[in-house]
Motif scaffolding. Structure first.
Motif, PDB file in Angstrom:
ATOM      1  N   LEU A   1     -17.318  37.732  16.756  1.00  9.45           N
ATOM      2  CA  LEU A   1     -17.526  35.882  16.274  1.00  9.45           C
ATOM      3  C   LEU A   1     -18.305  36.574  14.484  1.00  9.45           C
ATOM      4  O   LEU A   1     -18.010  35.316  13.759  1.00  9.45           O
ATOM      5  CB  LEU A   1     -18.047  35.552  16.930  1.00  9.45           C
ATOM      6  N   LEU A   2     -19.270  37.846  14.028  1.00  9.61           N
ATOM      7  CA  LEU A   2     -19.740  38.011  13.204  1.00  9.61           C
ATOM      8  C   LEU A   2     -18.755  38.745  12.959  1.00  9.61           C
ATOM      9  O   LEU A   2     -19.820  38.888  11.568  1.00  9.61           O
ATOM     10  CB  LEU A   2     -21.359  38.311  13.705  1.00  9.61           C
ATOM     11  N   ALA A   3     -17.704  38.595  12.423  1.00 13.07           N
ATOM     12  CA  ALA A   3     -16.982  40.217  11.602  1.00 13.07           C
ATOM     13  C   ALA A   3     -17.097  41.296  11.404  1.00 13.07           C
ATOM     14  O   ALA A   3     -17.065  41.585  10.514  1.00 13.07           O
ATOM     15  CB  ALA A   3     -17.109  38.810  10.627  1.00 13.07           C
ATOM     16  N   GLU A   4     -17.789  41.547  12.690  1.00 16.68           N
ATOM     17  CA  GLU A   4     -18.557  42.931  12.554  1.00 16.68           C
ATOM     18  C   GLU A   4     -17.623  43.822  13.426  1.00 16.68           C
ATOM     19  O   GLU A   4     -17.481  45.103  13.618  1.00 16.68           O
ATOM     20  CB  GLU A   4     -19.694  42.832  13.531  1.00 16.68           C
ATOM     21  N   MET A   5     -16.879  43.313  13.732  1.00 18.93           N
ATOM     22  CA  MET A   5     -15.467  44.449  14.339  1.00 18.93           C
ATOM     23  C   MET A   5     -14.729  44.428  13.134  1.00 18.93           C
ATOM     24  O   MET A   5     -13.705  43.357  12.817  1.00 18.93           O
ATOM     25  CB  MET A   5     -15.407  43.885  15.865  1.00 18.93           C
ATOM     26  N   ASP A   6     -13.331  45.529  13.678  1.00 19.27           N
ATOM     27  CA  ASP A   6     -12.305  44.993  12.745  1.00 19.27           C
ATOM     28  C   ASP A   6     -11.459  44.538  13.572  1.00 19.27           C
ATOM     29  O   ASP A   6     -10.584  43.888  14.872  1.00 19.27           O
ATOM     30  CB  ASP A   6     -11.863  46.778  12.821  1.00 19.27           C
ATOM     31  N   LYS A   7     -10.866  43.368  13.230  1.00 12.76           N
ATOM     32  CA  LYS A   7      -9.992  41.789  14.244  1.00 12.76           C
ATOM     33  C   LYS A   7      -8.369  43.205  13.553  1.00 12.76           C
ATOM     34  O   LYS A   7      -7.720  43.278  13.059  1.00 12.76           O
ATOM     35  CB  LYS A   7      -9.083  40.956  13.002  1.00 12.76           C
ATOM     36  N   VAL A   8      -7.548  43.627  14.555  1.00 12.94           N
ATOM     37  CA  VAL A   8      -6.580  43.794  14.521  1.00 12.94           C
ATOM     38  C   VAL A   8      -5.582  42.806  14.865  1.00 12.94           C
ATOM     39  O   VAL A   8      -4.329  42.732  13.728  1.00 12.94           O
ATOM     40  CB  VAL A   8      -6.344  44.583  16.370  1.00 12.94           C
ATOM     41  N   GLU A   9      -5.524  41.986  15.122  1.00 16.02           N
ATOM     42  CA  GLU A   9      -4.362  40.764  15.294  1.00 16.02           C
ATOM     43  C   GLU A   9      -5.088  39.198  15.902  1.00 16.02           C
ATOM     44  O   GLU A   9      -5.951  39.430  16.521  1.00 16.02           O
ATOM     45  CB  GLU A   9      -3.015  40.630  16.174  1.00 16.02           C
ATOM     46  N   GLY A  10      -4.575  38.120  15.408  1.00 18.00           N
ATOM     47  CA  GLY A  10      -5.174  36.976  16.259  1.00 18.00           C
ATOM     48  C   GLY A  10      -5.571  36.025  14.493  1.00 18.00           C
ATOM     49  O   GLY A  10      -6.198  36.609  13.878  1.00 18.00           O
ATOM     50  N   HIS A  11      -5.962  35.096  15.472  1.00 16.18           N
ATOM     51  CA  HIS A  11      -6.511  34.171  14.342  1.00 16.18           C
ATOM     52  C   HIS A  11      -8.494  33.460  14.656  1.00 16.18           C
ATOM     53  O   HIS A  11      -8.686  33.528  16.080  1.00 16.18           O
ATOM     54  CB  HIS A  11      -5.469  32.927  14.515  1.00 16.18           C
ATOM     55  N   VAL A  12      -9.180  33.541  13.974  1.00 18.84           N
ATOM     56  CA  VAL A  12     -11.047  33.748  14.323  1.00 18.84           C
ATOM     57  C   VAL A  12     -11.475  32.789  13.609  1.00 18.84           C
ATOM     58  O   VAL A  12     -10.441  32.595  12.357  1.00 18.84           O
ATOM     59  CB  VAL A  12     -11.624  34.600  14.111  1.00 18.84           C
ATOM     60  N   ALA A  13     -12.119  31.180  13.404  1.00 22.07           N
ATOM     61  CA  ALA A  13     -12.234  30.227  13.251  1.00 22.07           C
ATOM     62  C   ALA A  13     -13.478  30.238  13.468  1.00 22.07           C
ATOM     63  O   ALA A  13     -13.747  29.886  14.788  1.00 22.07           O
ATOM     64  CB  ALA A  13     -11.337  29.274  12.556  1.00 22.07           C
ATOM     65  N   VAL A  14     -14.684  29.677  12.638  1.00 25.52           N
ATOM     66  CA  VAL A  14     -15.615  29.277  12.540  1.00 25.52           C
ATOM     67  C   VAL A  14     -15.833  28.404  11.610  1.00 25.52           C
ATOM     68  O   VAL A  14     -16.151  28.309  10.900  1.00 25.52           O
ATOM     69  CB  VAL A  14     -16.638  30.447  12.722  1.00 25.52           C
ATOM     70  N   LYS A  15     -16.807  27.594  12.609  1.00 29.23           N
ATOM     71  CA  LYS A  15     -16.647  26.625  11.098  1.00 29.23           C
ATOM     72  C   LYS A  15     -18.790  26.066  10.842  1.00 29.23           C
ATOM     73  O   LYS A  15     -19.262  25.531  12.461  1.00 29.23           O
ATOM     74  CB  LYS A  15     -16.421  25.186  12.331  1.00 29.23           C
ATOM     75  N   GLY A  16     -19.015  26.361   9.624  1.00 29.03           N
ATOM     76  CA  GLY A  16     -20.652  25.980   9.790  1.00 29.03           C
ATOM     77  C   GLY A  16     -21.060  27.512   9.832  1.00 29.03           C
ATOM     78  O   GLY A  16     -20.936  27.980   9.918  1.00 29.03           O
TER      79      GLY A  16
ATOM     80  N   VAL B   1     -10.553  31.069  18.452  1.00 32.20           N
ATOM     81  CA  VAL B   1     -10.030  32.119  18.579  1.00 32.20           C
ATOM     82  C   VAL B   1      -8.780  32.134  19.235  1.00 32.20           C
ATOM     83  O   VAL B   1      -8.189  31.491  20.514  1.00 32.20           O
ATOM     84  CB  VAL B   1     -10.826  32.735  19.383  1.00 32.20           C
ATOM     85  N   LYS B   2      -8.013  32.328  18.897  1.00 35.48           N
ATOM     86  CA  LYS B   2      -6.749  32.738  19.660  1.00 35.48           C
ATOM     87  C   LYS B   2      -6.010  34.101  19.221  1.00 35.48           C
ATOM     88  O   LYS B   2      -5.461  34.958  18.699  1.00 35.48           O
ATOM     89  CB  LYS B   2      -5.388  31.829  18.766  1.00 35.48           C
ATOM     90  N   ASN B   3      -5.311  34.607  20.736  1.00 32.93           N
ATOM     91  CA  ASN B   3      -5.135  35.513  20.769  1.00 32.93           C
ATOM     92  C   ASN B   3      -5.270  36.973  19.713  1.00 32.93           C
ATOM     93  O   ASN B   3      -4.564  37.637  19.221  1.00 32.93           O
ATOM     94  CB  ASN B   3      -3.697  35.042  20.447  1.00 32.93           C
ATOM     95  N   ALA B   4      -7.206  37.107  19.440  1.00 30.92           N
ATOM     96  CA  ALA B   4      -7.757  37.973  19.368  1.00 30.92           C
ATOM     97  C   ALA B   4      -7.673  38.591  19.504  1.00 30.92           C
ATOM     98  O   ALA B   4      -8.248  39.049  20.676  1.00 30.92           O
ATOM     99  CB  ALA B   4      -8.603  37.057  18.836  1.00 30.92           C
ATOM    100  N   THR B   5      -7.549  40.229  18.664  1.00 25.32           N
ATOM    101  CA  THR B   5      -7.797  42.040  19.781  1.00 25.32           C
ATOM    102  C   THR B   5      -9.137  42.699  18.816  1.00 25.32           C
ATOM    103  O   THR B   5      -8.170  42.328  17.464  1.00 25.32           O
ATOM    104  CB  THR B   5      -6.306  42.185  20.073  1.00 25.32           C
ATOM    105  N   PHE B   6      -9.659  43.015  19.342  1.00 19.64           N
ATOM    106  CA  PHE B   6     -10.536  43.518  18.376  1.00 19.64           C
ATOM    107  C   PHE B   6     -11.093  44.719  18.467  1.00 19.64           C
ATOM    108  O   PHE B   6     -11.015  45.234  19.778  1.00 19.64           O
ATOM    109  CB  PHE B   6     -11.889  42.837  18.570  1.00 19.64           C
TER     110      PHE B   6
END
Length: 1500
Positions: free
Chosen positions: A645-660, A600-605
């Motif tokens: 992390l489950l993509a249940e919220m609105d991502k305002v900015e930043g980057h999130v990556a989940v593997k698997g 998770v990089k500099n993410a705001t939700f």
């Protein structure tokens, strides 16, 4: 070559000759006509149809034809026929070769087909003709049987296919193919296994995807519209600084603004695209029917002329009779094909809408979920989808009604000339009146829907929080809330009832006034205008046709209005924002790019677009296979982090990556109503060994031993028969079993006992557990686990305040270290370990003691953040008794039969008992009931007399071209009409049309009666349900109860009064028509009784099946809604596991199950209608036939009267059966509302003579004497021989393993369950002797699951408004909520969401504490109340209880033993018996059970 020359060599044979065909007593066609027209018409028909049929066959390949005997016979006969045809032609050639001059037709016709009859007596041609004719007849009979379906067709694989697809043409148009089912239904009640599969084109998998695809296209189109650029003409306004703004900027601003006005996607277009083509076929049928409708009056005209013309040959009368009969029969067949298409379209629309809503509900964002409450979404599926179904039958009336009006007026003009305009004027006058009423109806409609939504939402909460209501004795306060909403609803209903009565009156008067004005003008304009039988009765017949479209138009309009309201609601729902699955990058495991499985990089939700962010600038990464703990104070965003992390919220900015792949364990476990095993497998195949390992790791085997059928035991809705800890473990097992790569665990250890928590950590989550190689993110309160995790993330206020390993954080000496020191120094060994169990889903504990700070922050920014702490649960899970595990022990169930807890909705069988009707009449009030019936009889008698008077008038002798007593006749006719306000024969239409079939007074009586009845029934139902004991709510799915309060009550509110009006109307109409026919032609007495018998038999035959189908349909409806409710609750879990497809499939299956019962019921309706209309058509046939037979003794007036009445009998009969069935099926709603009045009730709430003194209990001394308790008659005792006395002011802890009977003790104290033996005495009063409310008001509980209701915060604390604001504030201050509440904009009036979702679980727990502080009773029961809060808050609560409840008796059911170490006494329960009792220090010395538990918790 003229026809004469063409038909015979010498031109002697004309094509048409009236003297041969008509003006003779022995009619016949000319030979020429027979040889040409009769032969060529069928041939040309076949040739015209051939190309279309060929196309159809080439498009729809159905597989190989099976050779059956039928098939072979048809082929052989066809070949013979072909040979006969050619034989004729060759015979003609042979004759020519002998030089005979032949008519050309003898060559042309055989060539076309080969039917000839020689001009002279011609043996060969006669023989071929008879052979040919008999072959055609046989072939016709054979064609009516259908072939077997082709080889390799899908139908063959179907275990129980619908016979429709293989039915022959005749069978289809008369709906003969359903007879088998009807017979079976008549012999014994139908079961769901008797129902056929749906036709493939009606199933969800065919219908829904098309609609969804078209809707997506339409949405895309709506978004693509070009942006119009608007330049403003005015000078751009000067900003505050005074500098002028550049005009381009202004334009830019405008461009940006304008897409706001983008057009909404049109749902109507989409529905039209999806279902239009099939629905269009109904247009053709409807148009044909409308034309046939006018054949009746025209033939009637000919018949009356025939009766008047004494010289006409008899056969013409029989011919007209036959023609009348045929046109009626054809009309019947066409009309019902039309209806069938409409109903099937309606059914498909409903399937599609339900499917689309379900699919949408799985993807909408949380903020959208907020704007549509669960109640509304369920209404979209039930009520609004139903509206579309109703509309399908009405839609064609939009063009058909005007067409009928125009045709009727045209024929009337031919009949009566310009006088018709008087009638038209009356109609036109009525239009604006009706329009105004339709508009009013719409506003009432919307208001009614709104209050209904509110009521259902409230009922939903009450049913979900019923246990809390009972413990607090708040039932009455909530009854008042419901009744207030209901009062509002009834007010609207009453207004619409008045409106309906006025409407009924105008509609009923209109047709009569039209007839009256037309006749009056006709006879007064010119005294040579004579009203004779032909004019009067043909006009009346036309007026009757006219009356139908005029009556139906308002209905159609209101139906369209309702549907448009629904369309809008649906469009808004389907246009909600969807979650953006791409906001989070999902990479495959193989992706070698990085070793981090979460980055998770500099993410705001944020929870809702435009709302202040909940999580700010989050940056962290988790290496593969590591275990990360997330800690922090209540409401600091720990659960939100997992949601992000489950993509249940609105991502305002930043980057999130989940593997698997991801598995998720929510804070409040979500359990499906299914077997326990299915809950764990969650749609994956069973692997025995792995499954066993998972179950053992999650500490489930002891629970499985208790459950009646092990892991096959059915778990009730929301897991009612599991304790909190068991639910949490099942939820965990589900995640572990699915074997994902990343595990997001939201405080799964909070709800379980200390030793279980340790077991789970060691065997599942920890470094040596089953998941040791997976990436795990654990939100926790348990300090003891922290040393064993790889990384700790400390959160506060939506940010990550520190991060590092346990050692690093201690070394850093920050807030975390400070926090640990405070706690660990004193209780390092002690509290921490058992803190494993920290709290039923509370968000957690953080470090710095800035509780108020955090709560403040809650107040401002975080309306929605809590969302997931409760896993969108809908009012918690209404803590069911912890030890209801014990409840299930040996439930007398044999192991093999999986034990069922939830009672499915049962279908009653057999006829509706008369007592139900009597109940309904009593609910209306008997005086009102009988008054309505009396008014009705008056109405119909007046109607018959007025028409009989008309027939006498038309028979007045004509003297010098005028009639004598015109004025008198007209006057009496008018008077009778006003008296009756309309005979109103209502034409055949769908049962839901509430057409005015009665007078104003009658209409009023019924409408108001209906409202009184529904008020009374609702009151009884509400009262009965709330008076039911807790066990009833555990057994009954909330879906069933909600169904009663929504669907069944809606039926009583709006359907039953309409149906009663219409039923009575049709009944009297039929009786009236029969009376008239008997008066005119007494000989009809021979035929009416047998027809009546046939009618009665068909009707009973039908009702047996129809009623059962209706019941099966409504029973199969409940699972659709239950499943939907369940899905909405668990939507985040379903999304996390990516199981959407499977749930969609399940939902589709349930919808199809429901439609499987609905489809036969609509076909059965058609089956019945066709048969009954044939009975009606027979009445027409005999009325006309007897009139023809006795024409010499009858006046034309009576013939006209009897035939015009018989023409309406068909429609009345139809209505009558329809209505009696509607009546039966709808009255079932009353039966189902009454059903709950028979169930057992709790003890009375108040017993006057036993009321304890108001100061009781003064001391608070509680005494159990040989007390025993069981959950149900057939189960073992869960508490046995409890003997203990607790003195006033004592603090007593109750401990024991899960299922030891701790909660059962409190249930017994509150008499949620009555004692099985022994008694409980409080301050010398036996609690079993007093009223429940008297008892429950005097004891306070802080329940295990904090349940809040939607409404103001103040209402949640004090629903009876007994305390002043000061007292409320004081209690909030003591509960440490004052700062939070005073920071809210509305303070005490802060609206709590459904289930209190906008507060965190910890805050809800504090609200429950505030409730207790406010009630301040002598006895306080704490049911593991501190499970959901962090240690700090827990300390606060404990100290509050010590100080505030100092002189009260406190009973605490404890999980964390440290909370009760300073209590005066501890009671240790095991298997329902008291094992040890004494002060904690004594018990520790005894080294017994308590000691071993303390050891488990690390206290010793």
């Amino acid at each position: 070559m003229a026809p004469r020359g063409f038909c015979s060599a010498d031109g002697s044979d004309p094509l048409w000759e009236w003297n041969v065909t008509w003006n003779t007593s022995n009619p016949d066609f000319t030979k020429c006509f027979q040889n040409t027209v009769l032969v060529w018409v069928p041939c040309s028909y076949l040739w015209l149809c051939f190309p279309f049929y060929f196309l159809h066959l080439s498009r729809h390949d159905r597989g190989y034809i099976q050779m059956t005997h039928l098939n072979k016979a048809k082929t052989a006969l066809g070949f013979l026929l072909w040979i006969v045809c050619w034989a004729d032609l060759f015979y003609s050639f042979w004759e020519r070769s002998w030089g005979k001059v032949l008519a050309p037709v003898l060559l042309v016709s055989p060539t076309l087909l080969g039917v000839t009859m020689g001009a002279d007596v011609d043996v060969f041609r006669d023989v071929t003709f008879y052979i040919y004719f008999s072959l055609v007849l046989i072939q016709l009979v054979l064609s009516c049987c259908s072939d077997r379906s082709p080889l390799f067709s899908e139908i063959i694989n179907d275990p129980n296919p619908c016979p429709e697809s293989g039915a022959s043409f005749l069978s289809r148009i008369t709906f003969w193919w359903i007879t088998g089912l009807m017979v079976r239904g008549y012999r014994q009640p139908l079961e769901s296994t008797d129902l056929w599969s749906l036709n493939k084109e009606d199933t969800s998998e065919q219908v829904v995807p098309v609609l969804v695809k078209n809707w997506k296209k339409e949405c895309a189109k709506a978004r693509r519209r070009p942006v119009k650029i608007v330049y403003s003409s005015k000078d751009p306004a000067k900003p505050k600084g005074g500098s002028k703004v550049d005009v381009n900027e202004e334009a830019e601003a405008l461009i940006v603004k304008s897409p706001q006005k983008e057009r909404n996607p049109s749902l109507f277009k989409v529905l039209y695209k999806t279902f239009g083509p099939y629905f269009l076929m109904s247009f053709l049928f409807k148009a044909l029917h409308d034309l046939l409708l006018f054949a009746g009056p025209e033939i009637l005209k000919l018949l009356i002329n025939f009766v008047n013309d004494k010289k006409a040959p008899d056969w013409q009368g029989y011919f007209f009779t036959a023609l009348l009969f045929l046109s009626s029969c054809l009309q019947t067949l066409v009309l019902h094909q039309y209806f069938h298409i409409c109903f099937v379209s309606g059914m498909r629309v409903k399937t599609a809408v339900v499917g689309a809503v379900y699919r949408k509900a799985l993807v909408i964002t949380n903020s959208a979920r907020r704007s549509s409450t669960v109640g509304e979404i369920v209404n979209l599926m039930s009520v609004d989808a139903q509206r579309f179904m109703d509309l399908a039958t009405y839609l064609n009336m939009v063009w058909s009604a005007p067409l009928q009006v125009i045709l009727a007026l045209y024929f009337l003009w031919l009949n009566l000339g310009p006088s018709v305009l008087a009638g038209v004027a009356v109609m036109i006058l009525m239009v604006p009146i009706n329009a105004v009423m339709a508009m009013k109806t719409k506003t009432y409609q919307v208001a009614h829907m709104k209050s209904k939504d509110n009521r259902i939402k409230l009922m939903n909460e009450i049913l979900n929080g019923i246990k809390v209501l009972k413990l607090y004795a708040w039932e009455l306060a909530f009854t008042d809330k419901v009744l207030a909403v209901r009062q509002e609803e009834l007010r609207v209903l009453k207004k619409s009832a008045y409106l309906a009565a006025v409407g009924t009156f105008t509609w009923v008067c209109t047709p009569f006034l039209v007839a009256l004005s037309t006749f009056a003008v006709y006879v007064t304009v010119d005294e040579n205008n004579v009203l004779d039988a032909q004019k009067a009765f043909v006009s009346l017949a036309l007026f009757n046709i006219l009356r139908f479209p005029l009556n139906i138009l308002p209905m159609v309009i209101s139906s369209i209005v309702q549907a448009s309201v629904s369309l809008k609601r649906l469009r808004i729902f389907l246009s909600h924002e969807e979650l953006d699955p791409d906001s989070i990058e999902r990479r495959p495991v193989k992706d070698g790019g990085s070793t981090n499985s979460i980055t998770v990089k500099n993410a705001t939700f944020t929870w809702a677009r435009g709302a202040p962010p909940t999580l700010n600038g989050i940056t962290f990464s988790v290496p593969e296979g590591s275990l990360v703990a997330v800690v922090g104070q209540v409401g600091c965003g720990k659960s939100s982090l997992l949601s992000a992390l489950l993509a249940e919220m609105d991502k305002v900015e930043g980057h999130v990556a989940v593997k698997g792949s991801v598995a998720y364990v929510p804070q409040q476990a979500w359990i499906q109503n299914n077997s326990l095993r299915e809950n764990v497998l969650f749609g994956r195949p069973l692997q025995e060994r792995y499954y066993k390992a998972v179950v053992e790791a999650c500490a489930l085997p002891p629970d499985l031993e208790i459950l009646p059928s092990g892991d096959l035991t059915e778990i009730g809705e929301k897991g009612v028969n599991l304790s909190g800890g068991q639910k949490q473990r099942v939820s965990l097992a589900r995640a572990v079993y699915c074997d994902s790569d990343i595990y997001l665990l939201d405080d799964p250890l909070s709800a379980v006992d200390a030793h279980v928590g340790r077991h789970i950590f060691e065997n599942v989550i920890g470094p040596k557990g089953l998941l040791k190689n997976k990436t795990r993110l654990l939100v926790t309160h348990g300090i003891s686990y922290l040393p064993q995790v790889d990384v700790i993330i400390v959160m506060s206020g939506g940010k990550i305040s520190e991060m590092g390993s346990y050692q690093e954080l201690l070394a850093r000496d920050g807030a975390f270290a400070e926090f640990l020191r405070t706690y660990a120094s004193a209780e390092q060994e002690q509290a921490e370990q058992e803190d494993g169990l920290a709290g039923v889903g509370g968000p957690g504990k953080e470090v710095k003691q800035m509780e108020n700070g955090v709560l403040m922050m809650d107040a401002t920014g975080r309306q929605m953040q809590r969302q997931l702490s409760s896993s969108s649960s809908y009012s918690g899970d209404v803590s069911r008794p912890r030890s209801s595990t014990a409840e299930l022990q040996k439930a007398g169930a044999r192991k093999e039969d999986a034990w069922r807890l939830v009672e499915a909705d049962k279908a009653q069988t057999g006829q509706v008992k008369l007592s139900v009707y009597w109940d309904y009449m009593k609910a209306i009030g008997l005086v009102l009931s009988f008054l309505s019936i009396f008014l009705f009889v008056c109405n119909h008698v007046a109607s018959l007399v007025s028409n009989y008077w008309l027939s006498l008038w038309t028979d007045d002798p004509i003297v010098n071209g005028t009639q004598e007593h015109t004025q008198v006749r007209l006057g009496v006719y008018g008077a009778l009409g006003i008296l009756q306000a309309g005979p109103s024969p209502v034409a055949e239409f769908n049962a839901r049309v509430s057409v005015g079939v009665s007078v104003f007074g009658y209409s009023m009586a019924v409408s108001i009666g209906g409202i009184l009845a529904s008020r009374r029934l609702h009151l009884d139902l509400l009262h009965n349900v709330l008076r039911s004991p807790m066990s009833f709510f555990e057994r009954t799915p909330s879906g069933n109860l909600v169904n009663r309060f929504s669907k069944e009550l809606d039926t009583v509110d709006s359907m039953i009064p309409q149906v009663i009006k219409m039923f009575m109307g049709s009944l009297f109409n039929v009786v009236g028509a029969c009376v008239i026919i008997l008066v005119a032609t007494p000989i009809a007495a021979v035929i009416i009784p047998p027809l009546g018998l046939i009618y009665f038999f068909v009707q009973r035959f039908y009702v047996a099946s129809s009623r059962q189908l209706k019941r099966l349909e409504s029973v199969s409806r409940s699972p659709v809604y239950s499943h939907f409710n369940e899905t909405l609750l668990g939507v985040s879990v379903i999304r996390a596991f990516e199981e959407q497809e499977r749930f969609i499939r399940q939902s589709d299956l349930k919808v199809d199950e429901n439609q499987k019962a609905y489809y036969p019921s609509i076909v059965a309706n058609r089956w019945l209608a066709v048969r009954l209309e044939y009975v009606g058509n027979c009445i027409v046939l005999f009325a006309a036939l007897f009139a023809v037979i006795s024409r010499h003794s009858l006046s034309a007036g009576l013939v006209g009267l009897s035939v015009s009445y018989s023409l309406q009998v068909t429609t009345y009969l139809n209505w009558l059966v329809r209505m009696s069935c509607e009546m039966e099926t709808n009255i079932v709603a009353v039966e189902r509302l009454k059903e709950y009045s028979e169930i057992e009730k709790e003890a009375p709430w108040r017993i006057q003579e036993m009321t304890p003194p108001s100061t009781w209990p003064q001391v608070g001394r509680v005494e159990f004497r040989d007390y025993g308790l069981r959950y149900r008659e057939d189960l073992d005792l869960v508490l046995k021989h409890i003997n203990v006395t607790i003195n006033g002011g004592e603090k007593v802890g109750i401990v024991g393993r899960t299922g030891a009977g701790k909660s059962s003790l409190t249930l017994g104290l509150f008499r949620i369950n009555e004692s099985a033996e022994g008694e409980i005495i409080i301050d010398d009063i036996n609690i079993a002797k007093i009223g429940l409310h008297d008892l429950r008001f005097k004891i306070t509980i802080i329940p295990q699951d904090p349940v809040l209701f939607s409404g103001s915060l103040r209402m949640n604390l004090d629903p009876f408004n007994k305390y002043s604001d000061e007292e409320v504030w004081t209690s909030l201050e003591l509960a440490h909520l004052k700062d939070f509440v005073s920071g809210l904009p509305d303070k005490l009036n802060h609206e709590c969401a459904e289930g209190g979702e906008n507060l965190s679980v910890g805050q809800r727990q504090l609200v429950c504490l505030a409730r207790a502080l406010l009630r301040k009773t002598k006895i306080l029961v704490l049911d593991e109340a501190t499970a959901a809060v962090d240690l700090e808050t827990d300390d606060l609560i404990q100290s509050t209880i010590r100080t505030q409840f100092d002189h009260c008796t406190v009973l605490t059911i404890a999980h964390r033993l440290n909370t009760i170490m300073d209590y005066t006494r501890v009671i240790v329960l095991d298997k329902g018996e008291i094992r040890e009792c004494g002060s904690p220090s004594d018990l520790l010395q005894q080294k017994g059970l308590f000691y071993s538990m303390a050891k488990d918790s690390g206290l010793v």
